[in-house]
Design a protein around this motif. Structure first.
Motif, short mmCIF file in Angstrom:
data_model
loop_
_atom_site.label_atom_id
_atom_site.label_comp_id
_atom_site.label_asym_id
_atom_site.label_seq_id
_atom_site.Cartn_x
_atom_site.Cartn_y
_atom_site.Cartn_z
N ALA A 137 69.77 79.74 47.57
CA ALA A 137 70.89 79.57 46.66
C ALA A 137 72.23 80.39 47.30
O ALA A 137 73.46 79.71 47.28
CB ALA A 137 70.66 80.07 45.37
N ALA A 138 71.94 81.49 47.82
CA ALA A 138 72.85 82.28 48.38
C ALA A 138 73.52 81.64 49.66
O ALA A 138 74.79 81.79 49.94
CB ALA A 138 72.31 83.67 48.70
N ALA B 197 70.73 73.60 48.28
CA ALA B 197 69.89 73.12 47.24
C ALA B 197 68.60 73.19 47.52
O ALA B 197 68.11 72.81 48.46
CB ALA B 197 70.49 72.03 46.76
N LEU C 249 66.66 70.15 40.69
CA LEU C 249 67.09 71.34 41.16
C LEU C 249 66.51 72.35 40.41
O LEU C 249 66.38 72.60 39.24
CB LEU C 249 68.83 71.43 41.04
CG LEU C 249 69.65 70.56 41.74
CD1 LEU C 249 71.05 70.50 41.36
CD2 LEU C 249 69.42 71.00 43.18
N ARG D 180 71.44 76.97 58.26
CA ARG D 180 72.22 76.95 57.30
C ARG D 180 73.51 75.93 57.76
O ARG D 180 74.33 75.49 56.99
CB ARG D 180 73.03 78.39 56.70
CG ARG D 180 73.67 79.08 57.99
CD ARG D 180 74.21 80.09 57.03
NE ARG D 180 75.04 80.98 58.14
CZ ARG D 180 74.47 81.83 58.60
NH1 ARG D 180 73.06 82.04 58.59
NH2 ARG D 180 74.95 82.66 59.57
N LEU E 179 66.57 80.22 38.45
CA LEU E 179 66.60 81.41 39.24
C LEU E 179 66.91 82.44 38.21
O LEU E 179 67.99 82.40 37.52
CB LEU E 179 67.20 81.55 40.32
CG LEU E 179 66.57 80.35 41.52
CD1 LEU E 179 67.37 80.00 42.58
CD2 LEU E 179 65.01 80.95 41.87
N THR F 201 65.13 71.71 45.61
CA THR F 201 64.28 70.80 44.52
C THR F 201 62.93 70.68 44.36
O THR F 201 62.44 71.07 45.51
CB THR F 201 64.91 69.17 44.49
OG1 THR F 201 64.30 68.69 45.61
CG2 THR F 201 66.51 68.95 44.40
N ALA G 24 63.87 80.57 47.45
CA ALA G 24 64.99 79.85 46.61
C ALA G 24 66.13 80.42 46.35
O ALA G 24 67.31 80.28 46.63
CB ALA G 24 64.33 79.14 45.34
N PRO G 25 66.05 81.93 46.09
CA PRO G 25 67.19 82.79 45.84
C PRO G 25 67.87 82.88 47.27
O PRO G 25 69.33 82.65 47.30
CB PRO G 25 66.66 84.25 45.61
CG PRO G 25 65.25 83.74 45.19
CD PRO G 25 64.97 82.64 45.65
N GLY H 116 67.47 75.77 41.16
CA GLY H 116 68.54 76.76 41.08
C GLY H 116 68.72 77.24 39.65
O GLY H 116 68.59 78.44 39.42
N ASP H 117 68.81 76.48 38.66
CA ASP H 117 69.08 77.04 37.25
C ASP H 117 68.05 78.07 36.65
O ASP H 117 68.29 78.49 35.63
CB ASP H 117 69.64 76.01 36.25
CG ASP H 117 68.38 74.96 36.28
OD1 ASP H 117 67.59 74.67 37.02
OD2 ASP H 117 68.50 73.92 35.27
N GLY I 129 73.81 78.54 49.90
CA GLY I 129 74.57 77.21 49.49
C GLY I 129 73.66 75.86 49.70
O GLY I 129 74.02 74.77 49.83
#
Lengths: 320, 320
Positions: B86-87, B91, B315, B63, B320, B93, B82-83, B317-318, B89
């Protein structure tokens, strides 16, 4: 009534049996000329679904009783001597159209198999995957050439265009401007077609004119890495020229549905030298239930039509 | 920049190299968690095209520098946490859409192969043809069920409808009334779909929810002789239930592109007991030049977008 060939649902002959015909089935699958002459003794209607050849001698010896030969398939020319039959007053019919969907679908499958070089990857299992030496292209990025734009060739062209977006050109004895416009396919002389095609698909019936149509001259134009898909009769492709082309690496992989006679030296050479570059199946493209049923029903109707003196759409005589 | 996976054309990373990124390629194909942690040291952008798993532990250890994981493919869920990303930071894709044509085309080919039971006929040569015990049906006479109507499933459904005239139904978490109307396909709950289908096609990404989605309960509804075509991830089908179903003769033939881990007992049992009823290839459906190029270019653009703070369409992320 003599019925030859395998995969025949005899119950479909009931209409003829009701007319008093007794179906006879030969014991052997591949009849010699003499065996066929014996089997045809007293036969009025002959449903030809096998690999035997109804030569002039065969037809002549059967002429006292034989009225009609109903060929199960399209390309009868190599199996029934139609000019001899015409001269003897024996009608010959075929079952054009009955297997179009089956053969076109199977051919699409074999084009996809060839494109992915599936013979190299069958049975591969993680973690021992073979990494492809060369990735295949998408069909939509391929130039596909179809030799023969009859009913089946047209159907194959249509699927390749509409479902996969391939660039399709064709060769045919006669140009088909309406098909060109409808499907967005272009005509090319055979040698040019061979040169431009990434995948060359052979779909013509076997006749004296088409035998060895894909010869050394055509194969000399093929670019290295070309895929050859022949789901028509093997003999359309001249095997010695094919061997030389595969040796050069021009034809990278060849698909056959049915193959050259097992006992021929060239068949052995092809299999020995290019086993993993050949994708051979045993003449199964047209062998679906629906196609076989359609062929039988059409043949039965043709026999009835001929024997009752009616018209029949599937007489091949007018094409001679 | 770390790039994993095979068949990667490194020249496509030139846009990133011009920005000063140095591509690193691991020596081994399947990285362990610890190996991956070592490979990710000082890495800013990670292009994931291999079989390794970017777990929470891996991502957490990377990270300090890692800004983006660009997954080459659609179903990232099993390969990138992916979660956790996301936590942290980071990204993530994917390359949705890039391989749609390739996977759909390959799947159509495998459906045709399964339908003709091609494994039985490969290499058959006249005069030693195997006569089919049971003739296949035309695709136009088959009921085909598609599990998963995402982009690839929709494309497969469209080809089966328009090119081959098959009767197509589907199951999906969400109904798609517009696709139903456009293609003439019908929705069925999963168990009903299993029961009505002559050919069951699996095309969902592997996630916690879809793993073993085709389980004993679903396979209990399958009728004898059904063909199962799974060109998605193997684990969507629960292997013990598949073995039982094939033992009963309900699943007559199963197609996989990629297979269960070779060292698992059930993989061995399936191969030992049903070798000629399995058609297995090594995860090649999406591996065409065009699809790989498209995936790479899309991944490179995504990396650039993320690093320059721009918007990116890919991405995940949206979701999740």
């Amino acid at each position: 009534m003599l019925v030859t060939g395998t995969g025949v649902d005899m119950s479909l002959f009931e209409p003829l049996e009701r007319r008093g015909f007794v179906p006879r089935r030969p014991d052997r699958q591949r009849l010699s000329e003499d065996e066929l002459i014996r089997e045809l003794k007293d036969v009025v209607a002959y449903i030809h679904g096998g690999e035997e050849r109804a030569t002039e001698r065969v037809l002549s010896s059967a002429r006292r009783t034989l009225k009609v030969v109903a060929f199960l398939g399209v390309g009868y020319e190599n199996f029934v001597d139609a000019p001899a039959a015409a001269a003897l007053g024996i009608a010959v019919t075929n079952t054009a159209g009955a297997a179009t969907d089956s053969v076109a679908t199977f051919t699409i499958g074999q084009i996809i198999n060839a494109n992915w070089r599936i013979t190299q990857y069958l049975g591969n299992r993680y973690p021992d995957w073979t990494n492809p030496l060369e990735l295949p292209h998408e069909l939509g990025a391929r130039k596909i050439g179809i030799v023969g734009l009859g009913a089946i060739g047209t159907r194959i062209a249509g699927i390749l265009r509409t479902a996969f977006g391939a660039d399709v050109a064709y060769f045919s004895r006669t140009r088909k401007p309406e098909t060109e416009a409808a499907l967005g396919v272009t005509f090319r002389p055979l040698h040019e077609l061979a040169e431009r095609s990434d995948i060359l698909v052979v779909m013509v019936p076997e006749t004296e004119k088409t035998r060895h149509m894909i010869d050394a001259g055509v194969l000399a134009r093929v670019r290295p890495g070309t895929l050859l898909v022949n789901t028509a009769r093997p003999a359309i492709v001249e095997p010695t020229a094919l061997h030389a082309s595969m040796m050069r690496g021009d034809v990278a992989l060849a698909v056959f549905d049915g193959f050259y006679a097992r006992d021929s030296a060239i068949a052995g050479d092809l299999l020995d030298d290019f086993g993993d570059r050949l994708l051979v199946t045993g003449h199964i493209a047209s062998h679906t239930r629906e196609a076989m049923d359609r062929m039988m029903r059409q043949a039965v109707r043709s026999v009835e039509n001929v024997l009752t003196g009616g018209n029949d759409d599937h007489l091949v005589g007018d094409r001679l």
